[in-house]
Design an enzyme around this catalytic site. Structure first.
Site, mmCIF file in Angstrom:
data_model
loop_
_atom_site.group_PDB
_atom_site.id
_atom_site.type_symbol
_atom_site.label_atom_id
_atom_site.label_comp_id
_atom_site.label_asym_id
_atom_site.label_seq_id
_atom_site.Cartn_x
_atom_site.Cartn_y
_atom_site.Cartn_z
ATOM 1 N N HIS A 196 -3.507 -5.663 1.053
ATOM 2 C CA HIS A 196 -2.850 -5.805 2.344
ATOM 3 C C HIS A 196 -2.744 -7.280 2.757
ATOM 4 C CE1 HIS A 196 -2.696 -1.581 3.857
ATOM 5 N NE2 HIS A 196 -3.629 -1.412 2.928
ATOM 6 N N CYS B 144 0.840 -1.206 0.000
ATOM 7 C CA CYS B 144 0.000 0.000 0.000
ATOM 8 C C CYS B 144 0.874 1.253 0.000
ATOM 9 C CB CYS B 144 -0.967 -0.042 1.176
ATOM 10 S SG CYS B 144 -2.336 1.144 1.007
ATOM 11 N N GLU C 54 -1.200 -8.503 5.253
ATOM 12 C CA GLU C 54 -1.273 -8.622 6.718
ATOM 13 C C GLU C 54 -2.713 -8.653 7.219
ATOM 14 O OE1 GLU C 54 -1.716 -4.214 6.133
ATOM 15 O OE2 GLU C 54 -0.700 -5.879 5.123
#
Length: 274
Positions: free
Chosen positions: A247, A131, A249
């Site tokens: 993302h 990002c 994560e």
């Protein structure tokens, strides 16, 4: 003692070294604005550039503009002589930008900390940018292209479906199959990947496109931001640097809708552990 000429040249030379066109002061009586009797600020001569009525062969300018403030909004006549700051005739130093606006990641890409990242990558080190990290990698030149505002000018935060692409050898995509579908969320306002057509062709030919947005069961358009060629992630020519807007994560299993992000994070952690 520092002279006025020294102050003026120091200011203008600084901005010239940083990509600004040094523009001479315009006449005190404006040529482009009949509503003003005198030029009262440095931006007066650039008014038509700000309003889009005129274009020039530069995007940034600096000037030392001769000004008079003797009436209207900037009437300083009553204050002349009371302080050293109020004058009717003076030079105004300024720097201006006409549509040359900063993209996300541009400032961070010039921070001292990023110098270590660039050095690490130049020595063959692995770098993963997610990002905002992807934005920074593009602004440093470690990856080609840039990221601009989402096509609909709205922040997007939702799950996306991604299709893995066949790439040059990379630790970040090893173990993934060409065409494999992943579910990983995005959350961004500037994730619209852009590059000139010749650069996009190079990415395609070199196998540097790692992830593309694709149709899935999630609401909304498959491509959430208007990215060229549906690009969601790319890698460097040597496969050691990867940038992606989704993302990983936020897709690692327990409590998440997917565990598909694990492979990217595990690759990065494995590299660190070596």
């Amino acid at each position: 003692m520092t002279s006025l000429s020294d102050i003026r040249s120091t200011f203008l030379d600084f901005y010239k070294r940083n990509g600004h066109e040094v523009v001479p002061s315009s006449p005190l009586v404006p040529r482009n604005d009949p509503t003003l009797m005198f030029a009262n600020s440095g931006m007066v001569q650039f008014k038509n550039l700000f309003t889009g009525l005129e274009t020039r062969d530069y995007k940034r300018a600096t000037s030392s503009q001769k000004c008079v403030r003797a009436g209207g909004k900037h009437n300083d006549l009553d204050n002349v002589g009371y302080t050293a700051r109020h004058h009717t005739f003076f030079e105004m130093l300024g720097n201006f930008s006409f549509g040359d606006y900063l993209r996300c990641g541009a400032l961070a890409a010039r921070s001292p900390a990023i110098e270590a990242v660039i050095d690490h990558a130049s020595r063959g080190g692995a770098v993963l940018g997610v990002c905002n990290g992807f934005q920074i990698l593009l602004e440093t030149g470690l990856l080609p292209g840039t990221l601009v505002r989402n096509a609909d000018l709205k922040f997007v935060c939702r799950e996306t479906s991604l299709a893995v692409q066949k790439t040059t050898a990379s630790l970040f995509t090893d173990g993934l199959q060409d065409g494999q579908l992943l579910t990983i969320p995005v959350a961004h306002n500037e994730g619209n990947y852009f590059a000139p057509e010749d650069q996009l062709a190079m990415l395609e030919d070199n196998g540097q496109i790692a992830l593309r947005y694709t149709e899935g069961s999630h609401p909304g358009p498959a491509n959430p931001n208007g990215a060229a060629h549906d690009i969601a992630g790319i890698i460097s020519e040597n496969g050691r640097v990867m940038g992606m807007m989704p993302h990983p994560e936020r897709a690692i299993g327990d409590g998440h809708h997917s565990a598909d992000g694990r492979i990217f994070l595990q690759a990065a952690l494995k590299e660190v552990a070596q």
